[in-house]
Design a protein around this motif. Structure first.
Motif, PDB file in Angstrom:
ATOM      1  N   HIS A   5     -33.005 -13.114  14.997  1.00 51.86           N
ATOM      2  CA  HIS A   5     -32.368 -12.795  13.718  1.00 51.86           C
ATOM      3  C   HIS A   5     -33.083 -11.596  13.101  1.00 51.86           C
ATOM      4  CE1 HIS A   5     -30.080 -13.380  10.090  1.00 51.86           C
ATOM      5  NE2 HIS A   5     -31.174 -13.574   9.355  1.00 51.86           N
ATOM      6  N   LEU A   6     -32.820 -10.442  13.700  1.00 50.66           N
ATOM      7  CA  LEU A   6     -33.428  -9.193  13.268  1.00 50.66           C
ATOM      8  C   LEU A   6     -32.356  -8.111  13.208  1.00 50.66           C
ATOM      9  CD1 LEU A   6     -36.574  -9.209  15.599  1.00 50.66           C
ATOM     10  CD2 LEU A   6     -36.595  -9.536  13.113  1.00 50.66           C
ATOM     11  N   PRO A   7     -32.423  -7.220  12.228  1.00 53.63           N
ATOM     12  CA  PRO A   7     -31.508  -6.076  12.235  1.00 53.63           C
ATOM     13  C   PRO A   7     -31.669  -5.288  13.528  1.00 53.63           C
ATOM     14  CG  PRO A   7     -32.604  -6.267  10.105  1.00 53.63           C
ATOM     15  CD  PRO A   7     -33.289  -7.228  11.032  1.00 53.63           C
ATOM     16  N   HIS A   8     -30.553  -4.972  14.177  1.00 56.28           N
ATOM     17  CA  HIS A   8     -30.597  -4.465  15.550  1.00 56.28           C
ATOM     18  C   HIS A   8     -29.707  -3.235  15.700  1.00 56.28           C
ATOM     19  CE1 HIS A   8     -29.656  -5.192  20.076  1.00 56.28           C
ATOM     20  NE2 HIS A   8     -30.732  -4.435  19.928  1.00 56.28           N
ATOM     21  N   LEU A   9     -30.282  -2.187  16.262  1.00 54.56           N
ATOM     22  CA  LEU A   9     -29.556  -0.937  16.485  1.00 54.56           C
ATOM     23  C   LEU A   9     -28.373  -1.138  17.423  1.00 54.56           C
ATOM     24  CD1 LEU A   9     -29.455   2.177  16.085  1.00 54.56           C
ATOM     25  CD2 LEU A   9     -30.993   2.351  18.070  1.00 54.56           C
ATOM     26  N   GLY A  10     -28.578  -1.866  18.518  1.00 54.02           N
ATOM     27  CA  GLY A  10     -27.503  -2.060  19.492  1.00 54.02           C
ATOM     28  C   GLY A  10     -26.324  -2.813  18.913  1.00 54.02           C
ATOM     29  N   ALA A  11     -26.594  -3.852  18.133  1.00 51.42           N
ATOM     30  CA  ALA A  11     -25.511  -4.616  17.508  1.00 51.42           C
ATOM     31  C   ALA A  11     -24.725  -3.740  16.543  1.00 51.42           C
ATOM     32  CB  ALA A  11     -26.086  -5.826  16.776  1.00 51.42           C
ATOM     33  N   THR A  12     -25.434  -2.916  15.773  1.00 55.35           N
ATOM     34  CA  THR A  12     -24.778  -2.036  14.805  1.00 55.35           C
ATOM     35  C   THR A  12     -23.917  -1.003  15.517  1.00 55.35           C
ATOM     36  OG1 THR A  12     -26.712  -2.335  13.376  1.00 55.35           O
ATOM     37  CG2 THR A  12     -25.189  -0.552  12.812  1.00 55.35           C
ATOM     38  N   ALA A  13     -24.437  -0.450  16.607  1.00 54.90           N
ATOM     39  CA  ALA A  13     -23.688   0.568  17.346  1.00 54.90           C
ATOM     40  C   ALA A  13     -22.424  -0.010  17.971  1.00 54.90           C
ATOM     41  CB  ALA A  13     -24.589   1.189  18.413  1.00 54.90           C
ATOM     42  N   TRP A  14     -22.514  -1.206  18.573  1.00 57.43           N
ATOM     43  CA  TRP A  14     -21.327  -1.812  19.169  1.00 57.43           C
ATOM     44  C   TRP A  14     -20.291  -2.138  18.094  1.00 57.43           C
ATOM     45  CZ3 TRP A  14     -18.533  -1.922  23.208  1.00 57.43           C
ATOM     46  CH2 TRP A  14     -19.079  -1.819  24.495  1.00 57.43           C
ATOM     47  N   ALA A  15     -20.738  -2.584  16.928  1.00 59.66           N
ATOM     48  CA  ALA A  15     -19.794  -2.863  15.848  1.00 59.66           C
ATOM     49  C   ALA A  15     -19.091  -1.583  15.402  1.00 59.66           C
ATOM     50  CB  ALA A  15     -20.520  -3.511  14.668  1.00 59.66           C
ATOM     51  N   ALA A  16     -19.841  -0.487  15.327  1.00 55.68           N
ATOM     52  CA  ALA A  16     -19.232   0.795  14.961  1.00 55.68           C
ATOM     53  C   ALA A  16     -18.213   1.226  16.009  1.00 55.68           C
ATOM     54  CB  ALA A  16     -20.313   1.859  14.799  1.00 55.68           C
ATOM     55  N   LEU A  17     -18.550   1.081  17.283  1.00 58.35           N
ATOM     56  CA  LEU A  17     -17.630   1.469  18.350  1.00 58.35           C
ATOM     57  C   LEU A  17     -16.349   0.648  18.296  1.00 58.35           C
ATOM     58  CD1 LEU A  17     -20.258   1.838  21.204  1.00 58.35           C
ATOM     59  CD2 LEU A  17     -18.863   3.690  20.258  1.00 58.35           C
ATOM     60  N   ALA A  18     -16.495  -0.658  18.101  1.00 56.92           N
ATOM     61  CA  ALA A  18     -15.308  -1.515  18.027  1.00 56.92           C
ATOM     62  C   ALA A  18     -14.458  -1.178  16.808  1.00 56.92           C
ATOM     63  CB  ALA A  18     -15.727  -2.987  18.001  1.00 56.92           C
ATOM     64  N   ALA A  19     -15.116  -0.991  15.663  1.00 60.91           N
ATOM     65  CA  ALA A  19     -14.382  -0.710  14.439  1.00 60.91           C
ATOM     66  C   ALA A  19     -13.711   0.662  14.476  1.00 60.91           C
ATOM     67  CB  ALA A  19     -15.317  -0.806  13.233  1.00 60.91           C
ATOM     68  N   LYS A  20     -14.340   1.612  15.167  1.00 58.31           N
ATOM     69  CA  LYS A  20     -13.737   2.940  15.326  1.00 58.31           C
ATOM     70  C   LYS A  20     -12.751   2.985  16.488  1.00 58.31           C
ATOM     71  CE  LYS A  20     -14.724   6.285  13.427  1.00 58.31           C
ATOM     72  NZ  LYS A  20     -14.163   6.926  12.211  1.00 58.31           N
ATOM     73  N   ALA A  21     -12.623   1.853  17.207  1.00 59.04           N
ATOM     74  CA  ALA A  21     -11.735   1.782  18.379  1.00 59.04           C
ATOM     75  C   ALA A  21     -12.073   2.888  19.375  1.00 59.04           C
ATOM     76  CB  ALA A  21     -10.268   1.842  17.968  1.00 59.04           C
ATOM     77  N   TRP A  22     -13.359   2.987  19.702  1.00 61.96           N
ATOM     78  CA  TRP A  22     -13.864   4.040  20.580  1.00 61.96           C
ATOM     79  C   TRP A  22     -14.419   3.409  21.854  1.00 61.96           C
ATOM     80  CZ3 TRP A  22     -13.208   9.139  20.123  1.00 61.96           C
ATOM     81  CH2 TRP A  22     -13.948   9.987  20.961  1.00 61.96           C
ATOM     82  N   ASN A  23     -14.032   3.975  22.989  1.00 63.68           N
ATOM     83  CA  ASN A  23     -14.445   3.437  24.283  1.00 63.68           C
ATOM     84  C   ASN A  23     -15.675   4.186  24.785  1.00 63.68           C
ATOM     85  OD1 ASN A  23     -14.694   2.527  26.934  1.00 63.68           O
ATOM     86  ND2 ASN A  23     -12.486   2.415  27.257  1.00 63.68           N
ATOM     87  N   PRO A  24     -16.849   3.560  24.799  1.00 64.81           N
ATOM     88  CA  PRO A  24     -18.066   4.268  25.220  1.00 64.81           C
ATOM     89  C   PRO A  24     -18.084   4.589  26.710  1.00 64.81           C
ATOM     90  CG  PRO A  24     -18.534   1.937  24.948  1.00 64.81           C
ATOM     91  CD  PRO A  24     -17.135   2.150  24.450  1.00 64.81           C
TER      92      PRO A  24
END
Length: 423
Positions: free
Chosen positions: A391-410
């Motif tokens: 339960h820690l703020p996480h860069l990877g979780a934030t990035a995946w959420a941004a990608l999903a919300a932006k509907a962007w395919n990495p």
């Protein structure tokens, strides 16, 4: 106009049309998540002094932890940073993505122990000074020695492939061939050091351990081969390197071989011998990423959602492992991206759940639980399944959420579109 220029012009037109259509149809909850996560990533990048190469901490709020988390302090995992760079590109900030890519260029060129152009799994976070990217570690007062994590200083194939995906994203935005060349070089490193010919043929795990005692990991992961397939397909198209087409073919054939038509799911790969199939475990990323990485895939792969919903569901979200012990933010965002790629609606409860993970500094928590398991071990020296998320703020979780919300395919560097199915 050259063929390459026409291709880039087509991509720009596609992005413009997508942005216009997306603005009119996007769920308000999704849009708010996109705005918040993009703002957080931009702020994190801008907080690193200067405009030169830099890497972001994977767990930015972790200052003083207990023994379980001390090794994560001020550590910049390559996977998390590659994701963050790609997400920054999707958020319209390719300049900050380039700073991350520049740091990885320097890391590959100036490794302290090897001269083969490899990347490590992690580095020390922060700005890069004097072209030197420091490896992570800390002083162990009990015993008076410099302590390093054997996984962090190793090289995993999947992380190398994600670094290549970042380089390709930056190449698309900058047209600077250094980044394309760097992506190709990393894929060639994988070919030279991790090709597994024992059936089922595919790419092995990579290298684990300290510089004077590194050992090859002969297991093969579906997840890693998905990464290699996507990066080699993309780099092969842009570079015209025929070896990359063969690399993509090998990785893709491994992923296809992992499809279990009886259970409608992907096996996670093989055991340590590189040939015995691992049928007991399941990772949600191995189930969902093929839907994003393969522009065309067998129609039966779409049946994977029944497995995901029965084996990985946790409340309104999803967990990492089979029958999970908690919600994995990153995996829930991956599910949101996969649903879009499958042409399925993303429930508003999923966007709400992701938004609810926002911490005080804007980053999303890796999990709302104190700790969740994955059923996997960090490395061969582990005596049990010791790979956890906290339960820690996480860069990877934030990035995946941004990608999903932006509907962007990495995996493609383009907006998510519904995949075409092969008969």
């Amino acid at each position: 106009m050259s063929m390459r220029s026409r291709h880039l012009a087509s991509i720009c037109l596609t992005l413009t049309m997508f942005a216009s259509a997306h603005a009119n149809t996007v769920d308000p909850l999704q849009q708010q998540l996109a705005d918040n996560t993009c703002a957080t990533l931009r702020s994190a990048a801008a907080a690193v002094p200067g405009s030169g190469p830099m890497l972001l901490p994977s767990y930015p709020t972790l200052k003083q932890g207990d023994d379980a988390t001390r090794a994560l302090q001020n550590v910049a995992f390559v996977y998390d940073n590659a994701l963050a760079g790609i997400a920054l590109t999707a958020c319209g900030d390719p300049g900050q993505a380039r700073r991350i890519a520049d740091a990885l260029l320097l890391a590959a060129a100036h490794d302290p122990g090897f001269k083969d152009g490899r990347l490590r799994n992690a580095y020390r976070a922060g700005p890069v000074d004097a072209d030197k990217v420091e490896l992570p570690g800390y002083w162990q007062s009990q015993g008076n020695y410099w302590s390093q994590d054997p996984y962090q200083v190793g090289t995993s194939v999947g992380n190398v492939a994600w670094a290549a995906l970042l380089m390709l994203s930056v190449y698309d935005s900058s047209h600077d061939h250094r980044y394309l060349d760097a992506a190709v070089a990393q894929l060639h490193w994988i070919q030279a050091h991790a090709t597994g010919t024992t059936p089922p043929s595919g790419y092995e795990g990579g290298l684990f351990g300290y510089d004077n005692a590194q050992r090859a990991q002969h297991w093969k992961a579906t997840e890693h081969n998905i990464d290699v397939y996507a990066a080699a397909t993309w780099a092969g198209r842009d570079s015209g390197d025929p070896a990359l087409a063969q690399q993509a073919k090998l990785a893709g054939s491994f992923v296809s071989a992992m499809w279990d038509d009886a259970q409608h799911r992907f096996l996670v790969g093989t055991l340590d011998d590189g040939k015995t199939l691992n049928r007991d475990k399941s990772g949600i990323d191995a189930q969902l990423w093929p839907l994003l990485a393969f522009n065309t895939h067998p129609a039966q792969w779409n049946q994977v959602w029944s497995w995901v919903d029965t084996q990985h569901r946790y409340g309104d979200g999803y967990g990492y492992r089979r029958q999970p012990d908690g919600m994995w933010t990153e995996g829930t965002a991956q599910a949101a991206a996969g649903l879009q790629a499958s042409g399925k609606p993303v429930p508003g409860t999923v966007w709400q759940l992701l938004a609810a993970q926002r911490s005080d500094n804007g980053m999303l928590y890796a999990t709302p639980q104190a700790r969740i398991g994955t059923d996997f071990a960090i490395g061969p020296t582990s005596t049990h399944a010791d790979f956890f998320y906290y339960h820690l703020p996480h860069l990877g979780a934030t990035a995946w959420a941004a990608l999903a919300a932006k509907a962007w395919n990495p995996f493609t560097g383009l907006p998510i579109k519904r995949t075409e199915n092969m008969p």
